[in-house]
Design a protein around this motif. Structure first.
Motif, PDB file in Angstrom:
ATOM      1  N   UNK A 172      84.653  76.014  73.939  1.00 13.90           N
ATOM      2  CA  UNK A 172      83.509  76.927  74.070  1.00 13.90           C
ATOM      3  C   UNK A 172      82.236  76.368  73.466  1.00 13.90           C
ATOM      4  N   UNK A 173      82.364  75.292  72.715  1.00 16.42           N
ATOM      5  CA  UNK A 173      81.184  74.712  72.078  1.00 16.42           C
ATOM      6  C   UNK A 173      81.544  74.180  70.707  1.00 16.42           C
ATOM      7  N   UNK A 174      80.515  73.835  69.938  1.00 10.44           N
ATOM      8  CA  UNK A 174      80.752  73.367  68.571  1.00 10.44           C
ATOM      9  C   UNK A 174      81.186  74.580  67.740  1.00 10.44           C
ATOM     10  N   UNK A 175      82.208  74.422  66.962  1.00 10.49           N
ATOM     11  CA  UNK A 175      82.609  75.483  66.030  1.00 10.49           C
ATOM     12  C   UNK A 175      81.835  75.339  64.722  1.00 10.49           C
ATOM     13  N   UNK A 176      81.875  74.121  64.154  1.00  6.49           N
ATOM     14  CA  UNK A 176      81.237  73.870  62.864  1.00  6.49           C
ATOM     15  C   UNK A 176      81.149  72.367  62.650  1.00  6.49           C
ATOM     16  N   UNK A 177      80.451  71.992  61.611  1.00  2.00           N
ATOM     17  CA  UNK A 177      80.456  70.588  61.184  1.00  2.00           C
ATOM     18  C   UNK A 177      80.952  70.548  59.745  1.00  2.00           C
ATOM     19  N   UNK A 178      81.692  69.488  59.420  1.00  2.86           N
ATOM     20  CA  UNK A 178      82.163  69.291  58.052  1.00  2.86           C
ATOM     21  C   UNK A 178      81.241  68.268  57.390  1.00  2.86           C
ATOM     22  N   UNK A 179      80.548  68.689  56.344  1.00  5.31           N
ATOM     23  CA  UNK A 179      79.658  67.781  55.615  1.00  5.31           C
ATOM     24  C   UNK A 179      80.422  67.227  54.418  1.00  5.31           C
ATOM     25  N   UNK A 180      80.484  65.905  54.285  1.00  4.59           N
ATOM     26  CA  UNK A 180      81.133  65.297  53.111  1.00  4.59           C
ATOM     27  C   UNK A 180      80.074  65.101  52.032  1.00  4.59           C
ATOM     28  N   UNK A 181      80.348  65.663  50.860  1.00  3.45           N
ATOM     29  CA  UNK A 181      79.337  65.713  49.810  1.00  3.45           C
ATOM     30  C   UNK A 181      79.946  65.353  48.467  1.00  3.45           C
ATOM     31  N   UNK A 182      79.309  64.419  47.779  1.00  5.03           N
ATOM     32  CA  UNK A 182      79.834  63.971  46.488  1.00  5.03           C
ATOM     33  C   UNK A 182      79.666  65.038  45.409  1.00  5.03           C
ATOM     34  N   UNK A 183      78.532  65.733  45.415  1.00  5.50           N
ATOM     35  CA  UNK A 183      78.307  66.805  44.426  1.00  5.50           C
ATOM     36  C   UNK A 183      78.079  68.124  45.174  1.00  5.50           C
ATOM     37  N   UNK A 184      79.167  68.782  45.567  1.00  6.51           N
ATOM     38  CA  UNK A 184      79.064  69.949  46.463  1.00  6.51           C
ATOM     39  C   UNK A 184      78.184  71.074  45.922  1.00  6.51           C
ATOM     40  N   UNK A 185      78.191  71.301  44.600  1.00 10.74           N
ATOM     41  CA  UNK A 185      77.454  72.457  44.059  1.00 10.74           C
ATOM     42  C   UNK A 185      75.988  72.454  44.473  1.00 10.74           C
ATOM     43  N   UNK A 186      75.387  71.265  44.343  1.00  8.04           N
ATOM     44  CA  UNK A 186      73.971  71.114  44.660  1.00  8.04           C
ATOM     45  C   UNK A 186      73.689  71.462  46.134  1.00  8.04           C
ATOM     46  N   UNK A 187      74.584  71.015  47.005  1.00 13.57           N
ATOM     47  CA  UNK A 187      74.398  71.234  48.444  1.00 13.57           C
ATOM     48  C   UNK A 187      74.703  72.676  48.833  1.00 13.57           C
ATOM     49  N   UNK A 188      75.702  73.259  48.189  1.00 13.65           N
ATOM     50  CA  UNK A 188      76.016  74.670  48.463  1.00 13.65           C
ATOM     51  C   UNK A 188      74.821  75.537  48.093  1.00 13.65           C
ATOM     52  N   UNK A 189      74.184  75.215  47.004  1.00 12.80           N
ATOM     53  CA  UNK A 189      72.996  75.951  46.572  1.00 12.80           C
ATOM     54  C   UNK A 189      71.888  75.819  47.623  1.00 12.80           C
ATOM     55  N   UNK A 190      71.668  74.584  48.069  1.00 14.23           N
ATOM     56  CA  UNK A 190      70.639  74.328  49.080  1.00 14.23           C
ATOM     57  C   UNK A 190      70.933  75.094  50.373  1.00 14.23           C
ATOM     58  N   UNK A 191      72.173  75.004  50.847  1.00 17.39           N
ATOM     59  CA  UNK A 191      72.520  75.624  52.138  1.00 17.39           C
ATOM     60  C   UNK A 191      72.367  77.138  52.103  1.00 17.39           C
ATOM     61  N   UNK A 192      72.638  77.728  50.940  1.00 16.62           N
ATOM     62  CA  UNK A 192      72.499  79.191  50.830  1.00 16.62           C
ATOM     63  C   UNK A 192      71.031  79.599  50.893  1.00 16.62           C
ATOM     64  N   UNK A 193      70.188  78.752  50.331  1.00 19.07           N
ATOM     65  CA  UNK A 193      68.748  78.978  50.415  1.00 19.07           C
ATOM     66  C   UNK A 193      68.238  78.759  51.850  1.00 19.07           C
ATOM     67  N   UNK A 194      68.911  77.847  52.544  1.00 13.11           N
ATOM     68  CA  UNK A 194      68.519  77.449  53.902  1.00 13.11           C
ATOM     69  C   UNK A 194      68.902  78.507  54.941  1.00 13.11           C
ATOM     70  N   UNK A 195      69.952  79.292  54.645  1.00 10.06           N
ATOM     71  CA  UNK A 195      70.331  80.357  55.583  1.00 10.06           C
ATOM     72  C   UNK A 195      71.821  80.493  55.842  1.00 10.06           C
ATOM     73  N   UNK A 196      72.630  79.686  55.176  1.00  9.11           N
ATOM     74  CA  UNK A 196      74.085  79.788  55.329  1.00  9.11           C
ATOM     75  C   UNK A 196      74.687  80.436  54.079  1.00  9.11           C
ATOM     76  N   UNK A 197      75.505  81.479  54.260  1.00 12.46           N
ATOM     77  CA  UNK A 197      76.163  82.151  53.130  1.00 12.46           C
ATOM     78  C   UNK A 197      77.601  81.666  53.011  1.00 12.46           C
ATOM     79  N   UNK A 198      78.081  81.596  51.768  1.00 13.96           N
ATOM     80  CA  UNK A 198      79.480  81.210  51.572  1.00 13.96           C
ATOM     81  C   UNK A 198      80.375  82.308  52.130  1.00 13.96           C
ATOM     82  N   UNK A 199      81.279  81.933  53.017  1.00 11.65           N
ATOM     83  CA  UNK A 199      82.188  82.901  53.638  1.00 11.65           C
ATOM     84  C   UNK A 199      83.561  82.844  52.977  1.00 11.65           C
ATOM     85  N   UNK A 200      84.114  81.633  52.865  1.00 11.64           N
ATOM     86  CA  UNK A 200      85.448  81.501  52.276  1.00 11.64           C
ATOM     87  C   UNK A 200      85.626  80.075  51.733  1.00 11.64           C
ATOM     88  N   UNK A 201      86.405  79.958  50.661  1.00 10.17           N
ATOM     89  CA  UNK A 201      86.696  78.642  50.084  1.00 10.17           C
ATOM     90  C   UNK A 201      88.187  78.371  50.225  1.00 10.17           C
TER      91      UNK A 201
END
Ligand code: ZN
Length: 315
Positions: free
Chosen positions: A156-185
């Motif tokens: 049906x299309x792209x589901x998601x992309x997996x971003x590989x990140x050395x320091x995830x906390x920093x990027x999770x913070x950025x993405x939440x500001x950008x418009x993505x909310x944490x759904x599940x870990x």
């Protein structure tokens, strides 16, 4: 200033791959995507730019490639600072079909369970990491089917992309500001969604502390694009990035089928913000989509030379 709601979800994923013929065969014949546009890399007219997607290449269904074989580009390293894996969405109860189909075509698969779901992992001919996950909640119609892939199984299309990140906390913070909310870990994976939620509107952050740093090249994703409604929204995002993070996004680039800005997020992944419109019907009818080489007006005057430099392939 908040960016709340400006980013609607994914627009497309763009990868650097190897051979044009292998690429077209893999994404159209094997995965059943439609080649919705054949053009050239606007920044390097010696290389094709293929856009695959659903019938009309709706935003969030688009997977695009630059086949760079024999252009002096080395094999890349998939790792931190990149889209590590591109995930496609398929209907419920279709994963066995895909497992058998891939294996029957000599493509090795393995399974990984994340967030209580099975992800079927495999690679394309250039070494790009891909997966398919079943998503019964995906509302996008599997409109493009082939004689071998019916709508019960069609991607049906792209589901998601997996971003590989050395320091995830920093990027999770950025993405939440950008418009993505944490759904599940789940272990090293965190799934985030925009307000639109679900398939096509999700990114997964993978803790990449055990992974090498990514190096651009054949078999790696070049960037992931997120969609906005308008160029005004892109400009708001550009201003926000500068003010809040000191990140300088590019000026607005006219990609003919959408307008884009580009920037690197903390964690080094190259992001694009692209407008949902005008889309792929601006220079071809639905029936014609992907049937011949389309060039932007500013390259049309060199068509003969451009065509001469491109390796022919069969659809
Ligand atoms: Zn792009």
């Amino acid at each position: 200033m908040s960016l709340k709601g400006l980013i609607k979800g994914l627009h497309h994923v763009t990868a650097t791959v190897s051979d044009a013929q292998e690429d077209v065969d893999f994404y159209t014949k094997l995965l059943g995507q439609r080649l919705v546009k054949e053009t050239v890399n606007f920044d390097n007219e010696k290389v094709y730019h293929f856009y695959y997607g659903n019938e009309i290449g709706s935003p969030s269904t688009i997977f695009t490639t630059f086949p760079y074989k024999d252009q002096g580009v080395r094999q890349g390293v998939i790792g931190n600072g990149q889209v590590f894996e591109s995930v496609f969405s398929a209907p419920g109860n279709s994963l066995d079909f895909w497992r058998n189909r891939l294996q029957n075509h000599g493509i090795g698969t393995k399974s990984e369970h994340r967030f209580g779901k099975e992800f079927l992992l495999f690679e394309d001919f250039s070494g790009l990491k891909l997966s398919i996950v079943e998503d019964s909640n995906d509302q996008r119609e599997p409109v493009w089917t082939t004689s071998e892939i019916t709508k019960e199984n069609a991607i049906r299309g792209i589901h998601s992309v997996v971003l590989a990140i050395k320091k995830p906390e920093e990027v999770l913070h950025f993405l939440q500001n950008f418009g993505y909310k944490v759904h599940v870990k789940d272990g090293k994976f965190t799934l985030l969604e925009t307000d639109e939620q679900g398939a096509g509107n999700s990114v997964i952050v993978q803790d990449g502390r055990d992974l090498p740093d990514g190096i651009n090249g054949l078999g790696t994703v070049h960037h992931v694009a997120h969609r906005v409604d308008s160029i005004e929204d892109s400009i708001k995002i550009k201003e926000h990035l500068q003010k809040e993070y000191g990140i300088s996004a590019t000026e607005v680039k006219d990609r003919k089928y959408f307008k884009s800005i580009y920037f690197r997020i903390p964690g080094n992944v190259l992001f694009e913000v692209a407008t949902s419109g005008p889309g792929f019907l601006v220079d071809e009818t639905n029936e014609e989509l992907g049937s011949s080489l389309k060039l932007p007006e500013w390259q049309e005057i060199r068509r003969e030379q451009i065509e001469k430099n491109l390796e022919p392939y069969e659809r």
